[in-house]
Design an enzyme around this catalytic site. Structure first.
Site, short mmCIF file in Angstrom:
data_model
loop_
_atom_site.label_atom_id
_atom_site.label_comp_id
_atom_site.label_asym_id
_atom_site.label_seq_id
_atom_site.Cartn_x
_atom_site.Cartn_y
_atom_site.Cartn_z
N GLU A 74 43.62 54.85 46.38
CA GLU A 74 44.10 55.90 45.45
C GLU A 74 43.96 55.46 44.00
O GLU A 74 44.08 56.28 43.09
CB GLU A 74 45.55 56.27 45.78
CG GLU A 74 46.64 55.36 45.23
CD GLU A 74 46.83 54.08 46.04
OE1 GLU A 74 45.91 53.68 46.79
OE2 GLU A 74 47.89 53.45 45.89
N CYS B 158 48.93 49.21 51.27
CA CYS B 158 49.69 48.08 50.71
C CYS B 158 51.07 48.00 51.36
O CYS B 158 51.19 47.66 52.52
CB CYS B 158 49.75 48.23 49.18
SG CYS B 158 50.25 46.71 48.35
N HIS C 27 43.99 49.44 47.36
CA HIS C 27 44.49 50.78 47.02
C HIS C 27 43.34 51.76 46.76
O HIS C 27 42.87 51.84 45.62
CB HIS C 27 45.35 50.70 45.77
CG HIS C 27 46.65 49.99 45.95
ND1 HIS C 27 47.85 50.66 46.06
CD2 HIS C 27 46.94 48.68 46.06
CE1 HIS C 27 48.84 49.78 46.22
NE2 HIS C 27 48.31 48.57 46.23
#
Lengths: 783, 229
Positions: free
Chosen positions: B198, B87, B196
């Site tokens: 994560e 990002c 994302h």
């Protein structure tokens, strides 16, 4: 006024000099009282302090006598570590953790300037939580606007949502839920209530108190500019439209009538431009740095006392810190870092420039304090020190401009017992029974009613709003909108977590403010329990019209009484809250709108229960008792534009039993899904259960189908029981005396009400998802 | 010995703790790096996390690109250090010219947070080696300026050289050219990704564990390099 500084000496020497107290929002009696307290007229700077500290927004002068009920009737709770009067209440959630949470209004700024008004609303509540010593971990927003298709709603709603998105996302706080409602009564006065929740270890709790003579007072964060001057006194504590427009009004208008007039939009144009400079401008990047900087300062043990700067800026922070510590304080206003060097002492004191904090620091720690601030790029300046004089003294250009007892501004403001009068219109409203309204009959009409409610702006899919918020950041979001409550994991090892829900229903509160407050509390309590959390504590934001209107004051006192009694009955204490008065346009107040936030605890968030149906064949069970209750219902509003009769009966013992069943069943792993029943009744709840995972259901209902589907009787929830656990679950409900009714099973790709109608999940989805994008524009190309 | 993977915190970084959590979940040791650091401390790989570095003032990533730590990271990346930008990290890598193209305002002109389907089209990078070619995964996209752009010649080159790491599958959420969700540099060690991973390491807090592969990949590739070299 002449160019010379208005010093304390000059004030004593010129007792008759006229001062603009009325423009600053003070009455002549309040102004006279300041003179008595000081033994002379106040200086310009002192007048600035008293005008903001004694404003309705800061002093709670009209609400104080009522709010005492919360403390007086509070249920015994071992969980409360800090309560009303602090920046926010603090609750013990076990394992050494404490949680602090609070909801606050930013209604007026958000109407004048939606983007910055809503953005700084988030910023302000986050600093309140930070000032308690906690790390902010999530935010929520409770939003109410005029009719969704009203011209001005298209200005206000997208602006408010963008402002929250801009500020909260850049701050790195997940937005996990809230409310979105529409009603004509909010046309000229939207409600923007922001909630923040923070987490700390018990020993990290900080209080707003300046103690220790010789300790330094440090202002840190943004520079002070001319923005937001008079925000608390001029903007938040006055009504839109003509000045004093509320006086003597006969209370709320009749059913559906309040706020209907277009006067709001036209009448506000002038107030709009005049008040725009009173709205502050937010810098979320600075706030993010302030958060990390403060947490590092706390961890290093460098802070003796701390206060955020919100409404009334330096004036509020210095008086409250000094009053809180029972000490004195000397401040040199020349040292305050300014964005505009032309600001005088009164403006410096009243400025509501955002992203500022004030700390009390031992002299030996000042060097280390400054190093931490420098590491985060945060400007920090010693502006004064704690004294033992018991006086708040300030100098500007070497001359004394303030010399007051701090408690006189912070704690000893005026307290009003405002006249209270139950509006005569209440009886006519109660008599206007929705039983007389034409009802849908037969499958096709019931089917169409369900779809039209599901597509109505207040019940439609809220992704248009919530997709603009980051709900994933920090990686601990377990549940978020459209689930019943937001759930945040606190401890990754043990699974300890919290659940939060906010609820309010202006229509119920209009019909009966006492019951409306109890129903809002019960709904938030039920929502938290539906996820499997044990409800623990309550916060509130009480949005009302002008306190100078006896009818409004009756609504207010009834709502407070209802909330206090409700909390006592449910065994959950009020830990703090916020009052927003003057929510009205000219003579027309908004519906009384108490917004209630309930915090619950999850011993293990992996046991959380979502709303979505999953497994084919899982039994669907309705908990609670259904009566024909349509007063203030979504059906009456959407179908007939009607608001009359009685709101649903409140049975808090039944709410308590229901919550006990839901939390025990979640802990035992008996449930696949659970959803509370509220607006739109069983029909809307079942539709939402189907939509979450796109799994249908077949149900068979007994009795009058319309009542079963659309009644809004309280203390009810629908659950999907894990296959094989039905007997255990039924026994659990029986032990608590909660009525159960097996409705059918999950599965298929339609919502089927046997013998009446069926709706494919895709059709539900189209009705549900289309409304807000059609009104406010698509979020992505091609959708 | 546990592999050590750095996660840079710029002022305004927000998903740094989340990237560190994902690194730990994959079995490596996350090591915090500060924007003012001038030493990469022998780390095996570095992640630039999401957020709003320096408030995204001026332009996303434009200021972070000049942070002291970037003075170390840029030459190290050119020398082959595995680097992942997520990002805002992706935006910074583009601003630093470690990756081609740029990220611009979403086509809808609003921030969106949504679970999206993404197809992994290039597995020959240290960050995607654990995925199957064309595997579709569910990850969270949350950004206001996530629309990837590049000039036509660059796009042709990227596609021909297999530098498009991931594309949106099942709808383009933000107007990215060619549905591009992530790209790599020519050497393959530097990857930028708009969604994302994560935030997709378990079903409790995300849409599932589909994103974990980015973090296990780099671990496996580094271990193999150590064993082989």
């Amino acid at each position: 006024m002449s160019g010379a500084t208005d010093t304390v000496g000059r004030a004593a020497a010129t007792p008759g000099q006229p001062q603009p107290y009325a423009e600053l929002g003070l009455t002549s009696a309040e102004y006279a009282r300041i003179g008595e307290l000081l033994g002379r007229r106040p200086t310009d700077a002192e007048l600035a302090i008293y005008s903001v500290m004694w404003s309705e927004h800061c002093s709670y002068k009209s609400s104080k006598v009522h709010l005492r009920r919360f403390a007086e009737s509070a249920p015994p709770s071992a969980a409360l570590l800090a309560g009303i009067g602090q920046n926010a209440g603090v609750v013990d959630i076990g394992q050494g953790y404490a949680v602090t949470f609070k909801v606050e209004s930013h209604n007026h700024p958000s109407y004048v300037e939606p983007f910055q008004g809503a953005a700084t609303g988030v910023g302000g509540i986050v600093r309140d939580i930070l000032a308690m010593g906690a790390r902010p971990v999530a935010v929520m927003d409770s939003l109410r606007f005029g009719p969704a298709d009203a011209h001005d709603t298209r200005r206000v709603l997208p602006g408010v949502v963008s402002g929250i998105s801009f500020y909260g996302n850049c701050l790195g706080l997940p937005n996990i839920g809230g409310e979105l409602a529409f009603d004509p009564c909010y046309r000229g006065n939207p409600l923007v209530n922001a909630l923040c929740v923070g987490v700390m270890r018990h020993q990290d709790l900080k209080l707003a108190a300046a103690r220790g003579t010789g300790n330094k007072v440090i202002l840190f964060g943004s520079r002070t500019g001319p923005d937001g001057i008079g925000g608390a006194s001029v903007l938040a504590s006055a009504t839109f439209g003509g000045p004093g427009g509320a006086g003597g009004a006969g209370g709320p208008g009749g059913p559906g009538g309040a706020g209907d007039g277009a006067a709001g939009t036209g009448g506000v144009a002038s107030a709009d431009s005049a008040k725009r400079p009173s709205v502050q401008v937010g810098d979320p990047f600075m706030e993010k740095l302030l958060i990390e900087c403060c947490l590092e300062l706390y961890a290093a043990g460098l802070v003796t006392g701390i206060q955020d700067l919100g409404a009334a800026g330096v004036a509020c922070a210095t008086t409250e810190l000094a009053a809180g510590g029972g000490s004195g304080m000397r401040v040199d206003l020349d040292t305050v870092p300014l964005r505009d060097p032309a600001l005088g002492p009164a403006e410096i004191l009243m400025s509501e420039s955002q992203e500022r904090m004030m700390a009390v620091v031992e002299p030996a720690h000042v060097g280390h304090f400054m190093e931490v601030c420098a590491r985060w790029g945060v400007l920090a300046t010693v502006i004064g020190e704690v004294t033992g004089t018991g006086r708040l003294e300030m100098t500007w250009r070497g001359e004394q401009v303030v010399d007051i007892p701090p408690a006189s501004a912070a704690d000893e403001g005026p307290v009003y017992h405002r006249p209270i009068q139950r509006p005569a219109s209440q009886d006519a409203m109660a008599a206007d029974d929705p039983a007389a309204l034409p009802r849908p009959e037969g499958g096709p009409e019931l089917r169409a009613t369900l779809l039209s409610l599901l597509a109505s702006p207040g019940l439609a899919d809220k992704s248009w709003v919530t997709e603009q918020y980051d709900r994933h950041v920090r990686g601990n979001t377990v549940l978020a909108t459209p689930q019943d409550a937001g759930v945040i994991r606190i401890d990754e090892q043990t699974g300890l977590g919290i659940a939060l829900a906010t609820d309010g229903n202006g229509r119920f509160s209009l019909l009966d403010p006492y019951a409306g407050a109890e129903l809002a509390l019960a709904e938030a309590y039920r929502n938290v329990a539906a996820t499997g959390a044990v409800p623990l504590a309550v916060t509130n934001c009480l949005n009302f019209g002008s306190p100078e209107d006896p009818g409004v004051m009756w609504q207010f006192s009834e709502a407070v009484r209802g909330l206090a009694d409700g909390c006592a009955a449910l065994g959950v204490p009020v830990t703090g809250g916020n009052v927003s008065f003057y929510n009205q346009t000219d003579e027309a107040p908004i519906h009384p709108t108490p917004v209630i936030g309930v915090l619950g605890v999850h011993a293990d968030v992996t046991r959380r229960v979502p709303i979505g149906l999953r497994t084919e064949g899982a039994p669907i069970v309705l908990l609670g008792r259904t009566e024909a209750e349509f007063g203030g219902s979504a059906w009456a509003q959407v179908t007939h534009g009607h608001c009359g009769g009685r709101p649903p009966e409140v049975d808090l013992a039944a709410e308590r039993a229901l919550a006990a069943v839901l939390t025990a069943a979640a802990a035992d792993g008996l449930l696949e899904a659970a959803h509370d029943l509220s607006e739109g009744g069983l029909a809307i709840a079942l539709a939402e259960c189907c939509l979450d995972q796109r799994v249908g259901c077949q149900v068979a209902l007994q009795g009058d189908l319309f009542t079963e589907l659309f009644s809004e009787s309280a203390a009810r929830a629908v659950v999907a029981v894990r296959p094989g656990s039905e007997r255990a679950f039924t026994a659990l409900a029986a032990r608590r005396g909660v009525p159960v009714q097996r409705l059918g099973v999950a599965g298929g790709d339609s919502l089927v009400v046997q013998g009446s109608f069926d709706i494919p999940v895709g059709e539900l989805e189209a009705a549900h998802r289309g409304t807000l994008p059609a009104l406010f524009g698509a979020l992505r190309p091609g959708s | 010995m546990t592999a050590r993977v750095g996660v840079i915190t710029f002022p305004g970084s927000l998903d740094d703790a989340d990237a560190a959590r994902a690194v730990a979940r994959a079995g490596a040791e996350p090591v915090p790096l500060w924007h003012g650091d001038r030493d990469l401390r022998g780390l095996a790989a570095v992640i630039l996390p999401g957020g709003f570095s320096y408030g995204d003032y001026l332009r996303c990533g434009a200021i972070a690109r000049f942070a002291p730590v970037m003075g170390e990271l840029i030459p190290a990346a050119r020398a082959g250090l595995p680097v992942l930008g997520i990002c805002n990290g992706f935006q910074i890598l583009c601003e630093a010219h470690l990756l081609p193209g740029a990220l611009t305002r979403n086509a809808g002109l609003r921030f969106i947070d949504r679970v999206v389907r993404v197809r992994i089209e290039e597995t020959r990078t240290p960050w995607t080696a654990d995925y199957a070619q064309d595997q579709e995964i569910s990850v969270v996209l949350k950004s206001g300026e996530g629309a990837y752009v590049a000039d036509p010649a660059t796009l042709v080159r990227l596609t021909a050289a297999g530098q498009v790491v991931a594309r949106y599958a099942g709808g383009n959420p933000n107007g990215s050219v060619g549905d591009i969700a992530g790209v790599r540099n020519e050497a393959g060690n530097v990857v930028g990704l708009m969604p994302h991973p994560e935030h997709a390491i378990d079903a409790l807090t995300g849409p599932g564990a589909d994103g974990l592969g980015f973090f296990t990949s780099v671990l496996r590739v580094m271990a193999e390099e150590m064993a082989g070299g």
